[in-house]
Design a protein around this motif. Structure first.
Motif, mmCIF file in Angstrom:
data_model
loop_
_atom_site.group_PDB
_atom_site.id
_atom_site.type_symbol
_atom_site.label_atom_id
_atom_site.label_comp_id
_atom_site.label_asym_id
_atom_site.label_seq_id
_atom_site.Cartn_x
_atom_site.Cartn_y
_atom_site.Cartn_z
ATOM 1 N N ALA A 1 0.820 -1.203 0.000
ATOM 2 C CA ALA A 1 0.000 0.000 0.000
ATOM 3 C C ALA A 1 0.859 1.260 0.000
ATOM 4 C CB ALA A 1 -0.935 0.003 1.206
ATOM 5 N N ARG A 2 2.044 1.166 0.602
ATOM 6 C CA ARG A 2 2.906 2.348 0.708
ATOM 7 C C ARG A 2 4.235 2.117 0.007
ATOM 8 N NH1 ARG A 2 3.452 3.880 6.791
ATOM 9 N NH2 ARG A 2 4.476 1.859 6.733
ATOM 10 N N ARG A 3 4.753 3.182 -0.555
ATOM 11 C CA ARG A 3 6.035 3.138 -1.257
ATOM 12 C C ARG A 3 7.159 2.714 -0.303
ATOM 13 N NH1 ARG A 3 10.219 6.938 -3.059
ATOM 14 N NH2 ARG A 3 10.660 6.486 -5.230
ATOM 15 N N ILE A 4 7.156 3.221 0.910
ATOM 16 C CA ILE A 4 8.208 2.893 1.881
ATOM 17 C C ILE A 4 8.225 1.393 2.189
ATOM 18 C CG2 ILE A 4 6.796 3.402 3.922
ATOM 19 C CD1 ILE A 4 10.535 4.132 3.565
ATOM 20 N N ASP A 5 7.059 0.762 2.189
ATOM 21 C CA ASP A 5 7.005 -0.681 2.441
ATOM 22 C C ASP A 5 7.623 -1.470 1.284
ATOM 23 O OD1 ASP A 5 5.796 -0.330 4.931
ATOM 24 O OD2 ASP A 5 3.790 -0.294 4.032
ATOM 25 N N ALA A 6 7.439 -0.992 0.063
ATOM 26 C CA ALA A 6 8.080 -1.643 -1.087
ATOM 27 C C ALA A 6 9.594 -1.501 -0.979
ATOM 28 C CB ALA A 6 7.571 -1.038 -2.388
ATOM 29 N N ARG A 7 10.082 -0.335 -0.577
ATOM 30 C CA ARG A 7 11.525 -0.131 -0.413
ATOM 31 C C ARG A 7 12.070 -1.030 0.700
ATOM 32 N NH1 ARG A 7 15.437 2.608 -2.243
ATOM 33 N NH2 ARG A 7 14.293 4.074 -3.501
ATOM 34 N N ARG A 8 11.340 -1.176 1.786
ATOM 35 C CA ARG A 8 11.771 -2.075 2.868
ATOM 36 C C ARG A 8 11.819 -3.524 2.393
ATOM 37 N NH1 ARG A 8 8.004 0.878 7.240
ATOM 38 N NH2 ARG A 8 9.459 2.535 7.808
ATOM 39 N N ALA A 9 10.852 -3.906 1.569
ATOM 40 C CA ALA A 9 10.843 -5.272 1.026
ATOM 41 C C ALA A 9 12.078 -5.505 0.163
ATOM 42 C CB ALA A 9 9.569 -5.510 0.217
ATOM 43 N N PHE A 10 12.490 -4.494 -0.600
ATOM 44 C CA PHE A 10 13.711 -4.618 -1.393
ATOM 45 C C PHE A 10 14.917 -4.804 -0.474
ATOM 46 C CE2 PHE A 10 17.472 -2.777 -3.424
ATOM 47 C CZ PHE A 10 17.574 -3.640 -4.502
ATOM 48 N N HIS A 11 14.956 -4.073 0.606
ATOM 49 C CA HIS A 11 16.058 -4.209 1.553
ATOM 50 C C HIS A 11 16.093 -5.627 2.148
ATOM 51 C CE1 HIS A 11 19.093 -3.085 4.433
ATOM 52 N NE2 HIS A 11 18.323 -3.500 5.419
ATOM 53 N N ARG A 12 14.936 -6.188 2.493
ATOM 54 C CA ARG A 12 14.885 -7.564 3.001
ATOM 55 C C ARG A 12 15.401 -8.546 1.953
ATOM 56 N NH1 ARG A 12 10.115 -5.598 5.145
ATOM 57 N NH2 ARG A 12 8.858 -6.487 3.491
ATOM 58 N N PHE A 13 15.038 -8.302 0.687
ATOM 59 C CA PHE A 13 15.521 -9.152 -0.405
ATOM 60 C C PHE A 13 17.039 -9.099 -0.496
ATOM 61 C CE2 PHE A 13 17.103 -8.513 -4.769
ATOM 62 C CZ PHE A 13 17.152 -9.832 -5.171
ATOM 63 N N THR A 14 17.628 -7.901 -0.441
ATOM 64 C CA THR A 14 19.083 -7.789 -0.578
ATOM 65 C C THR A 14 19.805 -8.515 0.543
ATOM 66 O OG1 THR A 14 19.188 -5.657 0.585
ATOM 67 C CG2 THR A 14 18.973 -5.593 -1.824
#
Length: 115
Positions: free
Chosen positions: A78-91
Motif C-alpha cells: 500500500a505504501r512506497r516505503i514498504d516496497a523499499r523495505r521489502a527490497f532491503h529484506r531481499f538484498t
C-alpha cells in the motif's frame, strides 16, 4: 533460491523465499546454471537501485533489471516505503540464499462432457 522446472519443458522460473516461506523475489531462469543465476542476482542486488512502480490501483512494488537479469517483487504494498523495505529484506536474504529445485505441478484441464 528455489528453481522451478516445468516437466513439460516450459520456462524455468526461480523464487527467493523468506524464512517463513513467503516469496521475496521472482525471476525467469535462463540457460545459465542455477548457481550462475544466483551469482548474477546477488551482483544485481548489490549494485542496482530498485525501480519502484505504482500500479493502476495505487499499490507499490519494486523491480531491478540489468544485463539480462530481471528480478521482481511478487507482492504489492500500500505504501512506497514498504516496497523499499521489502527490497532491503531481499538484498539481505539473497546473500544467504542456497539453490534448491522443484517441479511445477502439471495443470489439469477438465473439459465439459460433450453432449
Amino acid at each position: 533460491m528455489q528453481f522451478l522446472e516445468d516437466p513439460r519443458g516450459g520456462d524455468r522460473i526461480w523464487r527467493l523465499l523468506s524464512g517463513n516461506n513467503r516469496p521475496l523475489a521472482i525471476g525467469r531462469g535462463d540457460l545459465r546454471s542455477p548457481l550462475e543465476v544466483l551469482a548474477a542476482v546477488r551482483r544485481l542486488a548489490r549494485e542496482a537501485e530498485p525501480t519502484l512502480r505504482r500500479d493502476p490501483d495505487g499499490r507499490w512494488r519494486w523491480e531491478i533489471t540489468a544485463d539480462g537479469t530481471d528480478v521482481q517483487c511478487p507482492v504489492v504494498f500500500a505504501r512506497r516505503i514498504d516496497a523499499r523495505r521489502a527490497f532491503h529484506r531481499f538484498t539481505q536474504a539473497v546473500e544467504h540464499a542456497v539453490v534448491t529445485t522443484a517441479y511445477l505441478s502439471p495443470v489439469i484441464v477438465q473439459r465439459e462432457p460433450e453432449q
